[in-house]
Design an enzyme around this catalytic site. Structure first.
Site, PDB file in Angstrom:
ATOM      1  N   LYS A  75       0.869  -1.192   0.000  1.00  0.00           N
ATOM      2  CA  LYS A  75       0.000   0.000   0.000  1.00  0.00           C
ATOM      3  C   LYS A  75       0.902   1.237   0.000  1.00  0.00           C
ATOM      4  O   LYS A  75       1.228   1.800   1.049  1.00  0.00           O
ATOM      5  CB  LYS A  75      -0.942  -0.049   1.213  1.00  0.00           C
ATOM      6  CG  LYS A  75      -2.179   0.809   1.049  1.00  0.00           C
ATOM      7  CD  LYS A  75      -3.206   0.512   2.107  1.00  0.00           C
ATOM      8  CE  LYS A  75      -4.163   1.665   2.302  1.00  0.00           C
ATOM      9  NZ  LYS A  75      -4.921   2.102   1.132  1.00  0.00           N
TER      10      LYS A  75
HETATM   11  N1  PMP Z   1      -7.669  -1.709  -2.939  1.00  0.00           N
HETATM   12  C1  PMP Z   1      -7.075  -0.512  -2.761  1.00  0.00           C
HETATM   13  C2  PMP Z   1      -6.317   0.082  -3.883  1.00  0.00           C
HETATM   14  C3  PMP Z   1      -7.181   0.158  -1.544  1.00  0.00           C
HETATM   15  O1  PMP Z   1      -6.605   1.343  -1.361  1.00  0.00           O
HETATM   16  C4  PMP Z   1      -7.937  -0.436  -0.498  1.00  0.00           C
HETATM   17  C5  PMP Z   1      -8.079   0.278   0.818  1.00  0.00           C
HETATM   18  N2  PMP Z   1      -7.053  -0.031   1.691  1.00  0.00           N
HETATM   19  C6  PMP Z   1      -8.529  -1.683  -0.733  1.00  0.00           C
HETATM   20  C7  PMP Z   1      -8.375  -2.290  -1.969  1.00  0.00           C
HETATM   21  C8  PMP Z   1      -9.301  -2.393   0.352  1.00  0.00           C
HETATM   22  O2  PMP Z   1      -8.425  -2.885   1.334  1.00  0.00           O
HETATM   23  P1  PMP Z   1      -8.858  -3.000   2.845  1.00  0.00           P
HETATM   24  O3  PMP Z   1     -10.078  -3.837   2.881  1.00  0.00           O
HETATM   25  O4  PMP Z   1      -7.704  -3.659   3.494  1.00  0.00           O
HETATM   26  O5  PMP Z   1      -9.113  -1.626   3.346  1.00  0.00           O
END
Ligand code: PMP
Length: 306
Positions: free
Chosen positions: A155
């Site tokens: 991320k």
């Molecule tokens: N894809 C992207 C590109 C994101 O930024 C997020 C948010 N973190 C998600 C998917 C969903 O991930 P999560 O459920 O861990 O928040």
């Protein structure tokens, strides 16, 4: 002037006392990794629950390791610091937490070796993220970056220029949100959320090799669908027009939570309203974020001493 505190380099300090230089590589080149975490407020019991803290901090450590921005704080230090921060800011509503690990070195050049790594966490009240309860989405012409370009399971702050370009394009075209395809033209994810579709009794979601962020909510949705609803869940490559033909489409994510998509590229999805599967998953999801479900109680860290 903010009265808020932030967690900075292992300590709670006043937000206004933390400065970032115009020379910081984090600012100049987007050299950082981050997380988005929710803490859910339980009005009845006057308690705040930080949700899936351990999973988020494990992913943050993994992201930092991948981009060579390792730091000394452990997952336990980060979990403890987060609870202390929420208490210090007297957060008494549903709150978003933003931990960022960044390269604060200040010489010229986009480098990741010998970095001056900083860790900060701030809090922000956040109820609903999506402006609507049912979304219309458009497939963007921008492609999601691949594992050998900007690793999507990391991320990384820099990756969100890609997300922002997609969101800009689709918002200008009148949609609420964007859907990325990969370079191989497989459905990938939204600008900040994973995607699911339901068709012929099966829940389908793009596989982790299709350049998605391995979402923590995605993992939970898969578990809820399998264990609580007895559904078959298939992780595989998905084609664009499968979205048009689906009975249901929905997003999952920390900020987005579980939100139905009722229109894709101006095609109505299913009935044009939230479907039964999405509704059930949403109910199960919100039925555990306040520690009400014994099976998932460990996912919810109570903040205030009772
Ligand atoms: N894809 C992207 C590109 C994101 O930024 C997020 C948010 N973190 C998600 C998917 C969903 O991930 P999560 O459920 O861990 O928040």
């Amino acid at each position: 002037m903010s009265e808020n505190y932030v967690f900075y380099q292992g300590e709670l300090v006043k937000e206004d006392d933390v400065k970032i230089s115009v020379r910081s590589k984090a600012f100049n080149y987007g050299l950082g990794v981050f997380e988005g975490i929710r803490a859910y407020w339980d009005d009845k019991n006057e308690q705040l629950y930080a949700f899936k803290l351990k999973d988020h901090y494990e992913r943050l450590k993994q992201s930092a390791k991948t981009v060579n921005l390792d730091f000394d704080l452990s997952v336990e230090d980060l979990c403890k610091g987060t609870v202390e921060l929420l208490k210090k800011n007297n957060c008494r509503q549903t709150t978003y937490l933003r931990p960022i690990v960044y390269n604060d070195s200040q010489d010229i050049g986009p480098t990741l070796d010998n970095a001056d790594v900083k860790v900060v966490i701030y809090t922000q009240p956040l109820n609903k993220y999506a402006g609507k309860s049912e979304l219309s989405v458009g497939v963007t012409s921008w492609r999601r970056l691949s594992d050998n370009q900007l690793p999507p399971r990391t991320k990384a702050t820099a990756a969100y220029l890609n997300s922002a370009l997609a969101a800009l394009e689709t918002k200008r075209a009148g949609f609420d949100e964007a859907i990325f395809l990969t370079d191989a033209n497989h459905v990938c994810e939204g600008s900040g959320e994973n995607i699911f579709l339901f068709k012929k009794g099966k829940l389908v979601t793009p596989s982790t090799s299709d350049n998605i962020l391995e979402g923590i909510t995605r993992e939970l949705v898969i578990k809820l669908a399998q264990e609580e609803l007895g559904l078959e869940v298939v992780e595989r490559s998905v084609s664009r027009t499968e979205l048009y033909a689906a009975d249901e489409v929905f997003f999952s994510g920390t900020a987005m939570e579980v939100t139905p998509v009722v229109e894709v590229d101006h095609r109505t999805v299913g009935t044009g309203h939230e479907g039964e599967v999405c509704k059930k998953i949403k109910e199960l999801f919100f039925g555990l974020t306040l520690g009400q479900n014994p099976k998932y109680v460990e996912d919810c860290t109570p903040v205030y001493d009772k």
